[in-house]
Design a protein around this motif. Structure first.
Motif, PDB file in Angstrom:
ATOM      1  N   THR A 118       0.900  -1.199  -0.086  1.00  0.00           N
ATOM      2  CA  THR A 118      -0.103   0.126  -0.113  1.00  0.00           C
ATOM      3  C   THR A 118       0.939   1.318   0.081  1.00  0.00           C
ATOM      4  OG1 THR A 118       0.094   0.219   2.430  1.00  0.00           O
ATOM      5  CG2 THR A 118      -1.646  -1.165   1.302  1.00  0.00           C
ATOM      6  N   GLU A 119       0.209   2.278  -0.209  1.00  0.00           N
ATOM      7  CA  GLU A 119       1.045   3.713  -0.285  1.00  0.00           C
ATOM      8  C   GLU A 119       1.710   3.934   1.098  1.00  0.00           C
ATOM      9  OE1 GLU A 119       2.417   5.850  -2.340  1.00  0.00           O
ATOM     10  OE2 GLU A 119       1.606   4.732  -3.922  1.00  0.00           O
ATOM     11  N   ALA A 120       1.124   3.274   2.192  1.00  0.00           N
ATOM     12  CA  ALA A 120       1.326   3.759   3.396  1.00  0.00           C
ATOM     13  C   ALA A 120       2.687   2.652   3.739  1.00  0.00           C
ATOM     14  CB  ALA A 120       0.258   3.439   4.561  1.00  0.00           C
ATOM     15  N   GLN A 121       2.406   1.677   3.542  1.00  0.00           N
ATOM     16  CA  GLN A 121       3.482   0.598   3.606  1.00  0.00           C
ATOM     17  C   GLN A 121       4.821   1.181   2.806  1.00  0.00           C
ATOM     18  OE1 GLN A 121       1.768  -2.950   2.322  1.00  0.00           O
ATOM     19  NE2 GLN A 121       0.970  -3.663   4.332  1.00  0.00           N
ATOM     20  N   ARG A 122       4.768   1.421   1.470  1.00  0.00           N
ATOM     21  CA  ARG A 122       5.968   1.881   0.673  1.00  0.00           C
ATOM     22  C   ARG A 122       6.381   3.058   1.495  1.00  0.00           C
ATOM     23  NH1 ARG A 122       2.989   0.091  -4.141  1.00  0.00           N
ATOM     24  NH2 ARG A 122       1.814   2.002  -4.250  1.00  0.00           N
ATOM     25  N   GLY A 196      -3.692 -21.047   1.123  1.00  0.00           N
ATOM     26  CA  GLY A 196      -3.906 -20.490   2.628  1.00  0.00           C
ATOM     27  C   GLY A 196      -2.877 -19.622   3.221  1.00  0.00           C
ATOM     28  N   ILE A 197      -1.898 -19.234   2.529  1.00  0.00           N
ATOM     29  CA  ILE A 197      -0.688 -18.577   3.060  1.00  0.00           C
ATOM     30  C   ILE A 197      -0.706 -16.839   2.837  1.00  0.00           C
ATOM     31  CG2 ILE A 197       1.941 -18.207   2.370  1.00  0.00           C
ATOM     32  CD1 ILE A 197       1.992 -21.379   1.678  1.00  0.00           C
ATOM     33  N   SER A 198      -0.234 -16.220   3.787  1.00  0.00           N
ATOM     34  CA  SER A 198      -0.308 -14.758   3.687  1.00  0.00           C
ATOM     35  C   SER A 198       1.347 -14.381   4.022  1.00  0.00           C
ATOM     36  CB  SER A 198      -1.064 -14.126   4.995  1.00  0.00           C
ATOM     37  OG  SER A 198      -2.328 -14.559   4.383  1.00  0.00           O
ATOM     38  N   PHE A 199       1.512 -12.978   3.458  1.00  0.00           N
ATOM     39  CA  PHE A 199       2.720 -12.442   3.670  1.00  0.00           C
ATOM     40  C   PHE A 199       2.955 -11.304   4.562  1.00  0.00           C
ATOM     41  CE2 PHE A 199       6.149  -9.439   2.393  1.00  0.00           C
ATOM     42  CZ  PHE A 199       7.208 -10.330   1.525  1.00  0.00           C
ATOM     43  N   LEU A 200       3.555 -11.468   5.648  1.00  0.00           N
ATOM     44  CA  LEU A 200       3.640 -10.381   6.830  1.00  0.00           C
ATOM     45  C   LEU A 200       4.713  -9.998   7.005  1.00  0.00           C
ATOM     46  CD1 LEU A 200       1.346 -12.249   9.687  1.00  0.00           C
ATOM     47  CD2 LEU A 200       0.910 -10.181   8.240  1.00  0.00           C
ATOM     48  N   MET A 201       4.838  -8.534   7.340  1.00  0.00           N
ATOM     49  CA  MET A 201       6.223  -7.970   7.920  1.00  0.00           C
ATOM     50  C   MET A 201       6.174  -7.713   9.259  1.00  0.00           C
ATOM     51  SD  MET A 201       6.451  -4.952   4.941  1.00  0.00           S
ATOM     52  CE  MET A 201       4.674  -4.108   5.661  1.00  0.00           C
ATOM     53  N   MET A 202       7.311  -7.901  10.033  1.00  0.00           N
ATOM     54  CA  MET A 202       7.419  -7.777  11.447  1.00  0.00           C
ATOM     55  C   MET A 202       8.813  -7.114  11.860  1.00  0.00           C
ATOM     56  SD  MET A 202       6.971 -11.777  12.249  1.00  0.00           S
ATOM     57  CE  MET A 202       6.170 -11.735  10.605  1.00  0.00           C
ATOM     58  N   LEU A 238       0.290  -6.824   6.950  1.00  0.00           N
ATOM     59  CA  LEU A 238      -0.045  -7.885   5.752  1.00  0.00           C
ATOM     60  C   LEU A 238       0.303  -7.028   4.349  1.00  0.00           C
ATOM     61  CD1 LEU A 238      -1.467 -10.401   4.995  1.00  0.00           C
ATOM     62  CD2 LEU A 238      -3.495  -8.915   4.850  1.00  0.00           C
ATOM     63  N   VAL A 239       0.935  -7.807   3.552  1.00  0.00           N
ATOM     64  CA  VAL A 239       1.282  -7.340   2.096  1.00  0.00           C
ATOM     65  C   VAL A 239       0.373  -8.144   1.290  1.00  0.00           C
ATOM     66  CG1 VAL A 239       2.954  -6.999   0.260  1.00  0.00           C
ATOM     67  CG2 VAL A 239       3.502  -6.636   2.843  1.00  0.00           C
ATOM     68  N   GLY A 240      -0.471  -7.284   0.294  1.00  0.00           N
ATOM     69  CA  GLY A 240      -1.441  -8.006  -0.404  1.00  0.00           C
ATOM     70  C   GLY A 240      -2.669  -8.710   0.493  1.00  0.00           C
ATOM     71  N   ASP A 241      -3.605  -9.281  -0.304  1.00  0.00           N
ATOM     72  CA  ASP A 241      -4.491  -9.975   0.445  1.00  0.00           C
ATOM     73  C   ASP A 241      -4.156 -11.010   1.182  1.00  0.00           C
ATOM     74  OD1 ASP A 241      -6.269  -8.018  -0.944  1.00  0.00           O
ATOM     75  OD2 ASP A 241      -6.646  -9.332  -2.449  1.00  0.00           O
ATOM     76  N   GLU A 242      -5.054 -11.213   2.045  1.00  0.00           N
ATOM     77  CA  GLU A 242      -4.837 -12.425   3.084  1.00  0.00           C
ATOM     78  C   GLU A 242      -5.198 -13.707   2.224  1.00  0.00           C
ATOM     79  OE1 GLU A 242      -6.424 -12.871   7.342  1.00  0.00           O
ATOM     80  OE2 GLU A 242      -8.040 -14.067   6.375  1.00  0.00           O
ATOM     81  N   ASN A 243      -4.388 -14.756   2.378  1.00  0.00           N
ATOM     82  CA  ASN A 243      -4.361 -15.969   2.077  1.00  0.00           C
ATOM     83  C   ASN A 243      -3.936 -15.823   0.416  1.00  0.00           C
ATOM     84  OD1 ASN A 243      -5.277 -17.322   4.069  1.00  0.00           O
ATOM     85  ND2 ASN A 243      -7.322 -16.848   3.472  1.00  0.00           N
ATOM     86  N   ARG A 244      -3.407 -14.674  -0.031  1.00  0.00           N
ATOM     87  CA  ARG A 244      -2.740 -14.682  -1.435  1.00  0.00           C
ATOM     88  C   ARG A 244      -1.319 -14.399  -1.197  1.00  0.00           C
ATOM     89  NH1 ARG A 244      -5.361 -16.228  -5.604  1.00  0.00           N
ATOM     90  NH2 ARG A 244      -4.314 -14.726  -6.815  1.00  0.00           N
TER      91      ARG A 244
END
Ligand code: FAD
Length: 405
Positions: A118-122, A196-202, A238-244
């Motif tokens: 998203t713009e905010a994440q960038r 069923g996989i998501s991409f997360l930053m932490m 979360l980057v992109g949609d959940e489960n994508r």
């Protein structure tokens, strides 16, 4: 394709050379014996002020020109270099053994956010990658999920505005020197495994996230085990949609697919070996004058190195035409990683029993034990970033059209 530099490429090459010659700190120059020299990511948080100073000077010199992220578009703070300019840049950096700055933030996470964020994440993450302020690690592999990554089990459950993560990652390179982690986690255990996989930053210092060292067989601390115990990560990460997340993760294009650095490394190894073996210091330790077989192997290694250059050129010529290398990148990765292992084995045999000496500072060790160490440190090259068997599967199926079986 014409491989001579165009006038613009020659000008650009000269600029890169000049920056390396005039701005690269002494610590990173060839032959520097400073302990741990060469790794920007660990130098930047070293206890040694000289190492921190070198890391920051080098990051600033590259950042000023947008060269921390040569391949990112200019609108996101990169240099927006064309594929050919990127190739020239990589060639010159590899030639000088100059350390890259920015690590996985530059090569993997940044390009992902540019496409899927998203713009905010960038706005939050890209500037801190470009300034060299924040380093990232990649949490994909697990004890039961490497080549078959989609089997990953680390679980994330939505709870209010957070995800709560439990599970384990392994082989997390540089997690002990990183500030943030991007990870693939399972958010829907009922769905087919890729879905069923998501991409997360932490933030890597989030409570419940523990990084434990794994020491490799060269006694180096490069990667880690990473444990998650009720780690709360804001859902906004979360980057992109959940489960994508599988598709977000899979689109992480490694822009350095030409392996030009590998080709240059192999050429340098051979040239140094030949020079040293013929020198007054090296001749008595070398078996080259007595063994036809070793001389022939050296000739083979030379031929193979030149072949590797041609794989690199093929990939860059594809990128130049806007094509995305696929099995061609696997061919180059496979050939490069196996070639460096052959070169390491050959180098140790050239020196016979002297090839067993391990200590860099041992005056009897040929070439500062370079080949002996490479014999050990090159082993993971055929595993990391997709094992040789997986590369062969890709070449066989996608490249040669053979059935999957
Ligand atoms: C130096 C290094 C750094 C790494 N850094 C990171 C990192 O930062 N982050 C991260 O997430 N991971 C990292 N990894 C992990 C790496 O991605 C995995 O090691 C790799 O994907 C292989 O998975 P595995 O080790 O589980 O082996 P496995 O997948 O269990 O494979 C075991 C053996 O079986 C073979 N095999 C597996 N499947 C097939 C098949 N379908 N056909 C034929 N043969 C097959 C493999 O080739 C291999 O020989 C790193 C690994 C190394 C060595």
């Amino acid at each position: 394709m014409d491989w001579n530099d165009s006038a613009e490429q020659a000008t650009f090459r000269a600029q890169v050379r000049e920056v390396i010659e005039t701005k690269m700190p002494e610590r990173y120059r060839r032959g520097s014996s400073a302990e741990g020299a060469g790794s920007w990511q660990s130098d930047r948080i070293s206890k040694d002020p000289a190492a921190r100073q070198a890391a920051s000077e080098w990051a600033n010199a590259l950042a000023e020109r947008g060269w921390i992220a040569p391949h990112w578009p200019k609108e996101y703070g990169g240099a927006g270099l064309s594929p050919m300019e990127q190739f020239v840049f990589k060639q010159e950096m590899a030639q000088a053994q100059a350390p890259g700055v920015g690590g996985m933030g530059v090569s993997l996470l940044g390009p992902t956010l540019i496409v899927h964020g998203t713009e905010a994440q960038r706005a939050e993450h890209l500037p801190r990658i470009l300034s060299g302020e924040v380093a990232w690690a990649e949490g994909y592999s697990e004890p039961g999920a490497g080549s078959d990554l989609a089997s990953l089990q680390t679980r994330a459950i939505k709870d209010g505005d957070d995800y709560v993560i439990n599970g384990q990652k392994i082989w997390t390179s540089g997690a002990h020197t990183a500030d943030w982690l991007f990870a693939l986690v399972r958010t829907d255990p009922e769905a087919p495994k890729h879905r069923g996989i998501s991409f997360l930053m932490m933030d890597i210092h989030t409570p419940g996230l523990n990084v434990r060292p794994l020491i490799n067989m060269a006694w180096e601390h490069g990667f880690n085990e990473t444990f998650f115990e009720d780690v709360r990560v804001p859902a906004k990460n979360l980057v992109g949609d959940e489960n994508r997340g599988w598709y977000v993760g899979a689109s992480l294009l490694d822009f350095e697919r030409s392996n030009i650095a590998g080709a240059i490394e192999n050429r340098r190894l051979l040239t140094n070996l030949i020079t040293y073996a013929g020198s007054a210091e090296g001749r008595p330790k070398s078996r080259l004058s007595e063994s036809v077989a070793l001389r022939h192997e050296l000739a083979d290694a030379y031929v193979q190195t030149e072949v590797l250059f041609n794989f690199s050129f093929r990939i860059i010529s594809m990128q130049n035409r806007g094509l995305i290398p696929n099995y061609e990148a696997s061919t180059s990765k496979l050939f490069n990683s196996e070639l460096v292992q052959r070169a390491a084995r050959l180098g140790t045999r050239v020196f016979g029993l002297y090839g067993n000496l391990w200590d860099r500072d041992d005056p009897m060790a040929p070439m500062g034990a370079q080949f002996t160490r490479l014999y050990v440190t090159s082993i993971p090259r055929t595993i990391a970033a997709g094992s040789s068997e997986i590369q062969r599967n890709i070449i066989a199926t996608r490249g040669l059209g053979l059935p999957r079986g």
